[in-house]
Design a protein around this motif. Structure first.
Motif, short mmCIF file in Angstrom:
data_model
loop_
_atom_site.label_atom_id
_atom_site.label_comp_id
_atom_site.label_asym_id
_atom_site.label_seq_id
_atom_site.Cartn_x
_atom_site.Cartn_y
_atom_site.Cartn_z
N PHE A 62 23.83 -24.80 -11.39
CA PHE A 62 24.08 -24.53 -12.31
C PHE A 62 26.52 -25.11 -13.18
O PHE A 62 26.38 -25.05 -14.53
CB PHE A 62 24.94 -22.98 -12.55
N VAL A 63 26.81 -25.49 -11.95
CA VAL A 63 28.47 -25.46 -11.73
C VAL A 63 28.69 -26.64 -12.85
O VAL A 63 29.04 -26.62 -13.27
CB VAL A 63 29.21 -25.16 -10.83
N PRO A 64 27.55 -27.78 -12.15
CA PRO A 64 28.16 -29.63 -12.65
C PRO A 64 27.84 -29.03 -14.41
O PRO A 64 28.31 -30.14 -14.63
CB PRO A 64 27.10 -30.01 -12.11
N ALA A 65 26.67 -28.91 -14.74
CA ALA A 65 26.49 -29.03 -16.41
C ALA A 65 27.97 -27.93 -16.54
O ALA A 65 28.24 -28.38 -18.08
CB ALA A 65 25.79 -27.67 -16.51
N THR A 66 28.61 -26.88 -16.46
CA THR A 66 29.61 -26.70 -16.76
C THR A 66 31.30 -27.17 -16.37
O THR A 66 31.98 -27.03 -17.54
CB THR A 66 30.12 -24.92 -16.38
N LEU A 67 31.07 -27.66 -15.18
CA LEU A 67 32.69 -28.81 -14.97
C LEU A 67 32.12 -29.82 -16.01
O LEU A 67 32.90 -30.31 -16.26
CB LEU A 67 31.70 -29.40 -14.10
N GLU A 68 30.61 -30.64 -16.68
CA GLU A 68 30.83 -32.00 -17.43
C GLU A 68 30.99 -31.35 -19.27
O GLU A 68 32.12 -31.91 -19.95
CB GLU A 68 29.19 -32.18 -18.05
N LEU A 69 30.89 -30.13 -19.26
CA LEU A 69 30.98 -29.79 -20.81
C LEU A 69 32.40 -29.28 -20.91
O LEU A 69 33.82 -29.63 -21.77
CB LEU A 69 30.14 -27.98 -20.96
N ALA A 70 33.53 -28.59 -19.91
CA ALA A 70 34.98 -27.89 -19.66
C ALA A 70 35.63 -29.65 -19.70
O ALA A 70 36.50 -29.52 -19.97
CB ALA A 70 34.79 -27.43 -18.80
N SER A 118 25.53 -36.00 -8.64
CA SER A 118 26.32 -35.49 -8.88
C SER A 118 26.68 -34.22 -9.77
O SER A 118 26.60 -33.14 -9.74
CB SER A 118 27.53 -36.48 -9.51
N GLY A 119 25.45 -34.16 -10.76
CA GLY A 119 25.12 -32.83 -11.42
C GLY A 119 25.38 -33.25 -12.58
O GLY A 119 25.28 -32.28 -13.34
N LEU A 120 25.26 -34.20 -13.14
CA LEU A 120 27.08 -34.21 -13.74
C LEU A 120 25.48 -35.92 -14.69
O LEU A 120 25.74 -37.19 -14.52
CB LEU A 120 28.29 -35.52 -14.60
N GLN A 121 25.17 -35.10 -16.12
CA GLN A 121 24.08 -36.02 -16.44
C GLN A 121 24.93 -37.53 -16.81
O GLN A 121 23.74 -38.64 -16.55
CB GLN A 121 23.49 -35.46 -17.72
N THR A 122 25.68 -37.56 -17.78
CA THR A 122 26.55 -38.33 -17.87
C THR A 122 26.84 -39.42 -16.53
O THR A 122 26.57 -40.66 -16.62
CB THR A 122 28.01 -38.59 -18.26
N VAL A 123 26.83 -38.91 -15.77
CA VAL A 123 27.31 -39.80 -14.91
C VAL A 123 26.21 -39.98 -13.61
O VAL A 123 25.95 -41.39 -13.26
CB VAL A 123 28.66 -38.80 -13.24
N ASP A 124 25.54 -38.93 -13.40
CA ASP A 124 24.42 -39.71 -13.11
C ASP A 124 23.48 -40.90 -14.12
O ASP A 124 22.72 -41.49 -13.37
CB ASP A 124 22.97 -38.15 -13.08
N THR A 142 29.52 -31.77 -29.34
CA THR A 142 29.26 -30.81 -30.53
C THR A 142 29.85 -29.75 -29.39
O THR A 142 30.56 -29.02 -30.10
CB THR A 142 27.74 -30.88 -31.34
N PRO A 143 29.11 -29.55 -28.30
CA PRO A 143 29.64 -28.26 -27.94
C PRO A 143 31.23 -28.29 -26.99
O PRO A 143 32.04 -27.29 -27.40
CB PRO A 143 29.08 -27.90 -26.74
N ALA A 144 31.02 -30.03 -26.82
CA ALA A 144 32.77 -30.08 -26.36
C ALA A 144 33.48 -29.80 -27.24
O ALA A 144 34.98 -29.38 -27.08
CB ALA A 144 32.30 -31.68 -25.52
N LEU A 145 33.55 -30.89 -28.35
CA LEU A 145 33.73 -30.40 -29.39
C LEU A 145 35.28 -29.09 -29.85
O LEU A 145 35.79 -28.48 -29.72
CB LEU A 145 34.25 -30.97 -31.13
#
Length: 356
Positions: A114-122, A200-206, A225-228
């Motif tokens: 779960f942490v990689p998803a939050t790291l990607e968003l933040a 890496s758990g990051l969808q964009t990087v993977d 949208t959630p990042a903005l």
């Protein structure tokens, strides 16, 4: 011929660099604070009102003392608090955060998911915030009391004032439900959920590592949208703070001297003004990233983003104590790492900091 004795010269050569001493002090302080985080997290978690047995087994199981005693013994809740804390520390030393009472998996395994998803968003939110917030702040400072300055100050005030959860609801309703300009919930389209291996758990990087541009474009579309929404508050904060910091530097004597020498405005801005204003800006950016990381709960819930915010919420509502302590420890360590990075950047940007 130098009059300094050879031994003195060698001793001076072996003297530790100020930046290295600065780093060692900060790392030792971070280790001490990490221990303090484990203590505070453990104490506060165990002070939460409620019975974890009832939350996990239900009211019917409470009528059977044998089941209650077995469950408490299985999860170590039959021991004194000080002994539970010692066992908790021993587990942390070996990388064991305990077992989740809900998923029945190691908490470290849950957090790794779960942490990689939050790291990607933040991370995306703070990147957008830094670019736009600093740029808007510099523009507002250079065009002080003009129309663009007033407009940017109003926008920054709106960004600071609008509640993030309300903005998330409005953005989801308008851009997805009404206009259908953005994709729905989740991190990628449902058909692409397992299209790339998790490295890496990051969808964009993977997606980039796998060379799957369709997955990458889907991940970016879901991330925008959630990042903005998360970034709007930080953009407003950085805009106002950067404007104040740049205005303060613009009034310094060395900036006036640089202008009097006829240096180009771009050189004055990047070499003199921004470098001097970076220290307070970095401070705000570091705190903002920590705040984004720990404040994504509502945004993740609205956009069904499978991050640590949702995991923490579910763990708290079910009194999953190992999971709650694991989330608290991870967030605390992230804050420590961010503060350490900020301290190092202080020393790199301003040599006076590491010599104090």
């Amino acid at each position: 011929m130098s009059d300094i004795p050879g031994e003195a010269r060698r001793g001076r050569t072996r003297r530790t660099h100020p930046l290295v001493r600065f780093l060692i002090r900060r790392i030792l302080l971070a280790v001490l604070m990490a221990w303090g985080i484990t203590l505070v997290t453990f104490v506060l978690t165990n002070l939460v009102p409620g019975d974890p047995v009832a939350a996990n087994l239900g009211q019917r199981a409470l009528g059977d003392p044998a089941i209650v005693a077995q469950w408490r013994a299985e999860h170590g809740l039959d021991k004194p608090l000080w002994e539970q804390y010692v066992l908790h520390l021993q587990g942390l030393v070996h990388g064991d955060l305990g077992t989740s009472q809900q998923s029945h998996r190691p908490v470290s395994q849950d957090l790794a998911e779960f942490v990689p998803a939050t790291l990607e968003l933040a991370g995306a939110a703070i990147l957008v915030s830094l670019v736009l917030g600093v740029a808007f702040g510099v523009i507002a400072a250079l065009r002080r009391d003009r129309l663009s300055d007033h407009a940017l100050r109003v926008l920054s005030l709106i960004g600071i004032s609008v509640p993030t959860f309300w903005l998330a609801l409005v953005a989801f309703y308008v851009f997805f439900y009404r206009l259908q300009l953005t994709p729905g919930s989740g991190r990628v389209d449902a058909a692409l959920n397992d299209a790339v291996p998790a490295v890496s758990g990051l969808q964009t990087v993977d997606a980039l590592l796998a060379g799957r541009w369709d997955v990458f474009s889907s991940a970016v579309g879901h991330l925008v949208t959630p990042a903005l929404v998360l970034a709007l508050y930080t953009i407003g904060l950085l805009t106002r703070f950067t404007r104040s910091a740049v205005l303060e530097v613009l009034g310094q004597d060395y900036v006036r001297a640089a202008r009097a020498k006829g240096l180009p405005g771009r050189v004055i801005l990047f070499r003199y003004v921004l470098r001097s204003a970076l220290v307070p800006i970095i401070t705000v950016a570091g705190l903002a990233f920590g705040s984004l990381l720990s404040g994504t709960v509502l945004v993740e819930a609205i956009f069904a983003w499978p991050g640590v915010g949702q995991y923490a919420y579910k763990s708290a509502t079910t009194l999953d104590l190992p999971a709650v302590m694991g989330v608290g420890l991870v967030v605390g360590v992230v804050y420590l790492v961010i503060n350490l990075i900020v301290d190092v950047l202080y020393g790199v940007i301003d040599p006076r900091v590491r010599l104090q």
